[in-house]
Design a protein around this motif. Structure first.
Motif, short mmCIF file in Angstrom:
data_model
loop_
_atom_site.label_atom_id
_atom_site.label_comp_id
_atom_site.label_asym_id
_atom_site.label_seq_id
_atom_site.Cartn_x
_atom_site.Cartn_y
_atom_site.Cartn_z
N ALA A 1 0.84 -1.20 0.00
CA ALA A 1 0.00 0.00 0.00
C ALA A 1 0.88 1.25 0.00
N GLY A 2 0.53 2.20 -0.86
CA GLY A 2 1.27 3.46 -0.94
C GLY A 2 2.35 3.48 -2.00
N VAL A 3 2.68 2.33 -2.57
CA VAL A 3 3.73 2.26 -3.59
C VAL A 3 3.10 2.42 -4.97
N ASP B 1 3.13 7.40 -2.71
CA ASP B 1 2.14 8.49 -2.64
C ASP B 1 2.73 9.68 -1.90
N ASP B 2 2.40 10.88 -2.37
CA ASP B 2 2.90 12.09 -1.72
C ASP B 2 2.53 12.14 -0.25
N GLY B 3 1.38 11.59 0.07
CA GLY B 3 0.94 11.63 1.45
C GLY B 3 1.85 10.88 2.41
N ARG C 1 4.07 13.06 4.33
CA ARG C 1 3.46 13.97 5.31
C ARG C 1 2.91 13.26 6.53
N ASP C 2 2.49 12.01 6.36
CA ASP C 2 1.83 11.33 7.49
C ASP C 2 2.74 10.37 8.25
N GLY C 3 4.06 10.38 7.93
CA GLY C 3 4.99 9.55 8.70
C GLY C 3 4.92 8.07 8.39
#
Length: 313
Positions: free
Chosen positions: A239-241, A266-268, A271-273
């Motif tokens: 997830a996120g890749v 993901d850019d997020g 920001r969300d650690g």
């Protein structure tokens, strides 16, 4: 390193590169001493009996002694710690030693095959009784060496090269004994040349495979057992890749595969650690599914590709 860079770059840590305490030095030293003694005995036996098979086995043993000495030196060097100028220490020394042994063994195998053919056409007189005595001594010594090296767990290329040589020697000693029995009971002296050809046939194919493996390591080929397509699929499944590129896998030594990759997320995630969690998942996946304990990842946002050098895409 600023805050942005510290989030964009993730890399493996805490992976030791040294040999286990003691390493393979003691068994290599024992086998070296045994092989040196057998070499001296077989040279005497070859001179007294006129046997090419004994001479071939002695020649093979000569390369073994040189190879085992190289292996012992390589084992000592491989145990030295890493430095700023040699960041992997001397881990690749075992690969270089194995490559040198394999190259010399190929030359010996070629000589034995050529001389065996010559003697098959023009067989000289051979003292079969002496062949039995010296062949039995060689076989017994090689059996001890095989037992010593077989007890080394997780043998690297260096240990495998040494074991391969000793096994070949044992098979050669067995061929000498068989030829001696044939000559003693039938008088067919060409059996000595046949045994020599068998020794050469045992040396060349196995040694060629070993040489190919060492060359693969030196050429930084993808390690066996690491399917890069499967690695890519596993990374993309997290997830996120979004994407993975600059994916490389190689081996520093036979027992030290390494992998590096640029992973677009993901850019997020910046920001969300989530990057530390994602890094742990990536490294656990590689260690668990592909047995790659040392990995380095560079995390990138999607927009980074627009200004990245073409060679990194």
């Amino acid at each position: 390193m600023n805050g942005d860079q510290s989030h964009r770059h993730g890399h493996g840590h805490g992976h030791g590169h040294g040999l286990p305490a003691g390493g393979p030095r003691r068994p290599l030293a024992i086998v070296l001493a045994i092989s040196t003694a057998i070499l001296a005995v077989e040279v005497v036996g070859a001179l007294l009996s006129g046997s090419l098979a004994l001479l071939a086995d002695a020649g093979h043993l000569l390369t073994d002694v040189a190879g085992l000495a190289l292996a012992l030196v390589a084992a000592v060097l491989a145990g030295r710690p890493a430095t700023d100028t040699r960041t992997w220490g001397y881990r690749r020394a075992e690969v270089l030693a194995a490559a040198a042994q394999a190259a010399v063994l190929l030359a010996v195998g070629g000589f034995v095959l050529a001389e065996g053919v010559r003697r098959l056409l023009e067989p000289p007189a051979v003292a079969s009784g002496l062949m039995v005595v010296f062949g039995a001594i060689g076989l017994a010594g090689n059996a001890v060496s095989i037992a010593v090296l077989s007890r080394v767990r997780g043998g690297n290329l260096n240990i495998r090269a040494a074991l391969l040589e000793v096994v070949n020697d044992a098979l050669g000693a067995g061929a000498v004994l068989a030829a001696a029995v044939v000559i003693a009971y039938t008088g067919w002296t060409r059996a000595d040349a046949v045994a020599s050809l068998l020794i050469g046939a045992m040396i060349v194919p196995r040694t060629w495979r070993l040489l190919r493996e060492t060359v693969d390591v030196l050429m930084e080929a993808t390690p066996k057992g690491v399917d890069l397509a499967a690695v890519r699929a596993h990374i993309l499944a997290l997830a996120g890749v979004r994407e993975v590129h600059d994916l490389h896998a190689s081996s520093v030594a036979s027992d030290l595969p390494v992998l590096t990759a640029h992973v677009v997320v993901d850019d997020g995630c910046f920001r969300d650690g989530q990057l530390p969690v994602l890094l742990d998942r990536l490294q656990q996946c590689l260690a668990g599914h592909f047995d790659v304990a040392h990995s380095t990842f560079q995390f990138e946002p999607a927009g980074h590709a627009t200004h990245e050098h073409p060679t990194h895409r």
